[in-house]
Design a protein around this motif. Structure first.
Motif, PDB file in Angstrom:
ATOM      1  N   SER A  59      -8.351  -7.242  42.247  1.00  0.00           N
ATOM      2  CA  SER A  59      -7.334  -6.858  43.214  1.00  0.00           C
ATOM      3  C   SER A  59      -6.156  -6.213  42.485  1.00  0.00           C
ATOM      4  O   SER A  59      -5.482  -6.860  41.686  1.00  0.00           O
ATOM      5  CB  SER A  59      -6.862  -8.090  43.983  1.00  0.00           C
ATOM      6  N   TYR A  60      -5.924  -4.926  42.777  1.00  0.00           N
ATOM      7  CA  TYR A  60      -4.778  -4.238  42.186  1.00  0.00           C
ATOM      8  C   TYR A  60      -3.464  -4.806  42.714  1.00  0.00           C
ATOM      9  O   TYR A  60      -2.468  -4.860  41.998  1.00  0.00           O
ATOM     10  CB  TYR A  60      -4.841  -2.736  42.472  1.00  0.00           C
ATOM     11  N   ALA A  61      -3.468  -5.253  43.960  1.00  0.00           N
ATOM     12  CA  ALA A  61      -2.247  -5.816  44.546  1.00  0.00           C
ATOM     13  C   ALA A  61      -1.848  -7.092  43.810  1.00  0.00           C
ATOM     14  O   ALA A  61      -0.670  -7.303  43.495  1.00  0.00           O
ATOM     15  CB  ALA A  61      -2.465  -6.100  46.029  1.00  0.00           C
ATOM     16  N   GLU A  62      -2.836  -7.927  43.510  1.00  0.00           N
ATOM     17  CA  GLU A  62      -2.528  -9.160  42.781  1.00  0.00           C
ATOM     18  C   GLU A  62      -2.069  -8.845  41.361  1.00  0.00           C
ATOM     19  O   GLU A  62      -1.129  -9.454  40.850  1.00  0.00           O
ATOM     20  CB  GLU A  62      -3.758 -10.065  42.742  1.00  0.00           C
ATOM     21  N   LEU A  63      -2.705  -7.869  40.744  1.00  0.00           N
ATOM     22  CA  LEU A  63      -2.304  -7.452  39.402  1.00  0.00           C
ATOM     23  C   LEU A  63      -0.865  -6.929  39.420  1.00  0.00           C
ATOM     24  O   LEU A  63      -0.071  -7.235  38.530  1.00  0.00           O
ATOM     25  CB  LEU A  63      -3.260  -6.378  38.876  1.00  0.00           C
ATOM     26  N   GLU A  64      -0.516  -6.178  40.456  1.00  0.00           N
ATOM     27  CA  GLU A  64       0.842  -5.647  40.573  1.00  0.00           C
ATOM     28  C   GLU A  64       1.852  -6.782  40.775  1.00  0.00           C
ATOM     29  O   GLU A  64       2.923  -6.778  40.173  1.00  0.00           O
ATOM     30  CB  GLU A  64       0.914  -4.660  41.742  1.00  0.00           C
ATOM     31  N   ARG A  65       1.495  -7.776  41.597  1.00  0.00           N
ATOM     32  CA  ARG A  65       2.390  -8.926  41.802  1.00  0.00           C
ATOM     33  C   ARG A  65       2.607  -9.681  40.491  1.00  0.00           C
ATOM     34  O   ARG A  65       3.720 -10.087  40.170  1.00  0.00           O
ATOM     35  CB  ARG A  65       1.819  -9.866  42.867  1.00  0.00           C
ATOM     36  N   GLU A  66       1.534  -9.860  39.741  1.00  0.00           N
ATOM     37  CA  GLU A  66       1.658 -10.551  38.458  1.00  0.00           C
ATOM     38  C   GLU A  66       2.521  -9.748  37.489  1.00  0.00           C
ATOM     39  O   GLU A  66       3.335 -10.311  36.757  1.00  0.00           O
ATOM     40  CB  GLU A  66       0.280 -10.802  37.854  1.00  0.00           C
ATOM     41  N   ALA A  67       2.352  -8.432  37.493  1.00  0.00           N
ATOM     42  CA  ALA A  67       3.159  -7.579  36.616  1.00  0.00           C
ATOM     43  C   ALA A  67       4.628  -7.649  37.008  1.00  0.00           C
ATOM     44  O   ALA A  67       5.513  -7.705  36.145  1.00  0.00           O
ATOM     45  CB  ALA A  67       2.659  -6.139  36.671  1.00  0.00           C
ATOM     46  N   GLU A  68       4.910  -7.653  38.313  1.00  0.00           N
ATOM     47  CA  GLU A  68       6.301  -7.766  38.769  1.00  0.00           C
ATOM     48  C   GLU A  68       6.884  -9.123  38.391  1.00  0.00           C
ATOM     49  O   GLU A  68       8.040  -9.213  37.972  1.00  0.00           O
ATOM     50  CB  GLU A  68       6.375  -7.557  40.283  1.00  0.00           C
ATOM     51  N   ALA A  69       6.091 -10.168  38.535  1.00  0.00           N
ATOM     52  CA  ALA A  69       6.560 -11.506  38.156  1.00  0.00           C
ATOM     53  C   ALA A  69       6.835 -11.557  36.657  1.00  0.00           C
ATOM     54  O   ALA A  69       7.846 -12.114  36.219  1.00  0.00           O
ATOM     55  CB  ALA A  69       5.529 -12.559  38.554  1.00  0.00           C
ATOM     56  N   ASP A  70       5.937 -10.954  35.871  1.00  0.00           N
ATOM     57  CA  ASP A  70       6.153 -10.910  34.422  1.00  0.00           C
ATOM     58  C   ASP A  70       7.412 -10.122  34.093  1.00  0.00           C
ATOM     59  O   ASP A  70       8.190 -10.507  33.224  1.00  0.00           O
ATOM     60  CB  ASP A  70       4.948 -10.282  33.714  1.00  0.00           C
TER      61      ASP A  70
END
Length: 147
Positions: A59-70
């Motif tokens: 999921s690119y959306a989940e990857l993006e959320r994780e990147a934003e959290a990081d």
């Protein structure tokens, strides 16, 4: 493809009675000299196909959320480190100021001690001069009376 391993008999010492042995069966274990076919076909390393597939799709959306959290965490760490460095610099400045104050206090103590010693020496010289003057006056009176 699964292969069945034959049972192998071996002689094992009996733990209860020293010197006696009994037969034990090694059920399901491979013969030490025999290589399993499944290991040989994969270059010696067994592969679990179930572990290679993901339970959920990528999921690119989940990857993006994780990147934003990081990114947010990194921003917080950066701000914290800036505050920490600023605090350490302030502490170093306070240390320098405190050291200067201690040095100034030491100089003032030395100055006061020297002045006290000088004052004590002057007082002693004054007392000696007064005693000498008193003695001289006493002699003058005595010499005036007897002359």
């Amino acid at each position: 493809m699964a292969t069945e391993t034959p049972a192998v008999s071996m002689v094992v010492p009996d733990e209860g009675t020293p010197g006696e042995t009994h037969l034990a069966k090694n059920d399901g274990a491979p013969d030490p000299g025999e290589e399993l076919l499944s290991n040989a076909s994969s270059g010696g390393d067994p592969v679990d196909d179930a572990a290679c597939t993901s339970a959920s799709p990528f999921s690119y959306a989940e990857l993006e959320r994780e990147a934003e959290a990081d990114s947010t965490r990194l921003d917080h760490y950066h701000a914290f480190s800036k505050d920490l460095v600023s605090g350490l610099r302030g502490m170093a400045q306070q240390h320098d100021l405190f050291t200067d104050l201690l040095r100034t206090t030491d100089y003032m103590k030395a100055f006061a001690s020297q002045r006290k010693n000088s004052e004590d020496q002057l007082r002693l010289r004054l007392e000696e001069a007064e005693a000498s003057l008193s003695t001289a006056r006493g002699r003058m009176r005595l010499s005036g009376i007897f002359s």
